[in-house]
Every structure is written in C-alpha cells, then in structure tokens.
Write an enzyme that holds these catalytic residues in place. Structure first.
Site, PDB file in Angstrom:
ATOM      1  N   HIS A 167       1.013  -0.788  -0.235  1.00 49.01           N
ATOM      2  CA  HIS A 167      -0.045  -0.014   0.413  1.00 49.01           C
ATOM      3  C   HIS A 167       0.812   1.027  -0.005  1.00 49.01           C
ATOM      4  O   HIS A 167       2.114   1.337   0.019  1.00 49.01           O
ATOM      5  CB  HIS A 167      -0.459   0.265   1.329  1.00 49.01           C
ATOM      6  CG  HIS A 167      -2.096  -1.207   1.177  1.00 49.01           C
ATOM      7  ND1 HIS A 167      -1.750  -2.981   1.530  1.00 49.01           N
ATOM      8  CD2 HIS A 167      -3.195  -0.215   0.823  1.00 49.01           C
ATOM      9  CE1 HIS A 167      -2.744  -3.036   1.292  1.00 49.01           C
ATOM     10  NE2 HIS A 167      -4.008  -1.626   0.902  1.00 49.01           N
ATOM     11  N   LYS A 171      -1.139   5.086   4.509  1.00 49.73           N
ATOM     12  CA  LYS A 171      -1.467   4.010   5.343  1.00 49.73           C
ATOM     13  C   LYS A 171      -0.912   3.793   6.833  1.00 49.73           C
ATOM     14  O   LYS A 171      -0.091   3.493   6.695  1.00 49.73           O
ATOM     15  CB  LYS A 171      -2.165   2.131   4.136  1.00 49.73           C
ATOM     16  CG  LYS A 171      -2.976   1.515   5.287  1.00 49.73           C
ATOM     17  CD  LYS A 171      -3.419   0.363   4.109  1.00 49.73           C
ATOM     18  CE  LYS A 171      -3.968  -0.159   4.932  1.00 49.73           C
ATOM     19  NZ  LYS A 171      -5.426   0.015   5.401  1.00 49.73           N
TER      20      LYS A 171
END
Length: 278
Positions: A167, A171
């Site tokens: 990601h 995040k």
C-alpha cells in the site's frame, strides 16, 4: 421509474483521497443525496465538497468537522429513507464514529480498516440491539472479492501459502484489513498451513512477516507510488501459484461503495465483507 426519495448520505473523511472519490460517486448517483461532508483537517474547513473532489460545479455542501450535529441533522430528516454515513477516516476514530452514527439511527458503511476483532464484535452487538444496519468492508473492489474466492478454492489443494500486501505510505495500519480478511477466509477451512520443515530463526525480528491464523504469514509493504495491491502465493513441490490484484485508480472501489450504501438500508445488524452483499 421510481418516485422514492433519494438516500441521504454523509461522507466522513471527505477531504481524503477515498473520501473525494466517494463524494463524486454519490453526487453523480441519481438515487443518492449528499447532505454532509465531514473532515477533521483544518485546511479544508468550509470548502465545497464538490469542488474539492474535482467536480465541475459546486455541490453547496461545505466541509465541516462537526460530526454529531450533522448526524442529528440527517436523523431529523423524516422524509424518505434513513441516512447513511460512509466512513473513510482513521483507525483511531472510526470506532467512535460508528457508535455515534448507530446511536442516531444512521446506517454506517465503513471502509476504514484497523478495527480490532473486539471492537467489531462490540459494534455488532450495538447494531443488533439498535436493529440498525451496518457494513464493515475491508475492500470494496469486486476484483478483490474474486481473488479471495479463488484463494479459498486453491487453499484446498495447497498446504503452503503466504500473503503480501502493498500500500501507499500514508496507510496507518498494517497488515491491511483486506490481508487479514483473506487470511481469515483461508483459516475457515480448518487446516493448518506452512508446517515447518526446519526450525526458523529470525535474525531481524519480523523478517518472516506477521503470523495470522492457522500458520498463515502476512507481509506488509509501504511505499510511495503504490495504491493498494495484494498477492496470495501458494507453494508446493515443483510449482508456485500466485494470485494478484492491483488497484491503479480508486474509482474501482466506487461500484462497491454505491452498492453498500443501497444495501445497508435492508440490514438490521452488522455485516462484514463485500462478498456478503453481492
């Protein structure tokens, strides 16, 4: 053609990357009505949610950080269907956000990950007691649901599997909710994976990733340039079988978000996972 009033929607986290996509999707859906846009960031207070999301015309819905008054306002609208709040905020605030929404009779659709199993159970009990629908969905992508289904099928034939999730570096939680959910789905088979061939020693703690249920390893990568990606890698003597899903644009989540907004009104309790409403 139906004359039913549109579903009133609040977007919480409206100034974030996912929140802006949700604002656009809701604004363009004829059966939905964006009534509120919540965000805690000071620099966006008072800005028009539509302009911030990149729409050509303003929506005349200003960004505010006042969640409770907005919940009360939407709950007080007695015409038409109950309100829905879509939450893409932060793991530290999502639990309280969802409890507040349910208390006002607003149906939460939660895309924020990071809730613990105990928190999810508490919210499930609270929603059931209130007879109020709530959806917690780690991943709104139809493609990811298909990957998970394929992984469950493959896990019946492979005894070794590891998950890699990648990601963007903004995040906050790791592993991702999607990776945890994938591991849980595989663990439901009741078999133990990755039986050790040798006694492993981690020279650096965490080198082998986090250990989920039934021996499944999850590895997390955080880098700029990524959005959301996941691999499920199965191994057996002489072969490797890899399932991978890549997100190149957050717009891919919007069909799932819109489906969840419409479906949550039909529920009287908490449901976890997009696959449960497809």
């Amino acid at each position: 053609m139906t004359n039913q009033a549109p579903i009133p929607v609040i977007v919480n986290g409206a100034a974030g990357k996912m929140g802006r996509e949700v604002v656009k999707a809701v604004a363009q859906a004829p059966d939905l009505n964006l009534l509120g846009a919540i965000d805690s960031s000071p620099e966006h207070q008072g800005k028009d949610a539509g302009e911030l999301a990149g729409l050509s015309e303003p929506l005349e819905v200003p960004i505010t950080n006042q969640l409770e008054p907005m919940l009360g306002y939407v709950a007080g609208e007695r015409q038409g269907p109950p309100g829905v709040i879509v939450d893409f905020t932060h793991p530290d605030s999502v639990y309280d956000n969802v409890r507040s929404a349910i208390a006002y009779g607003i149906r939460p659709v939660v895309g924020t990950t990071g809730l613990s199993p105990a928190q999810i159970q508490n919210l499930a009990d609270f929603a059931e007691k209130a007879s109020t629908g709530c959806l917690i969905i780690p991943n709104f992508s139809i493609g990811m649901v298909l990957l998970q289904q394929a992984a469950v099928t493959a896990s019946q034939y492979f005894d070794h599997v590891e998950i890699i999730e990648l990601h963007h570096n903004q995040k906050a939680d790791a592993p991702s909710g999607t990776a945890i959910q994938t591991a849980e789905l595989l663990a439901e088979l009741g078999k133990t994976f990755n039986s050790a061939i040798v006694e492993e020693t981690e020279k650096i703690p965490g080198a082998r990733g986090s250990l989920a249920e039934e021996g499944i390893r999850i590895h997390s990568v955080r880098l700029p340039g990524l959005i959301a990606h996941q691999e499920v890698i199965f191994g057996a003597p002489g072969q490797i079988y890899t399932l991978r899903h890549d997100t190149s644009d957050r717009a891919c989540y919007m069909p799932g978000v819109l489906l969840a907004i419409r479906k949550v009104l039909q529920l009287k309790s908490l449901v976890y996972g997009l696959e449960k409403i497809l």
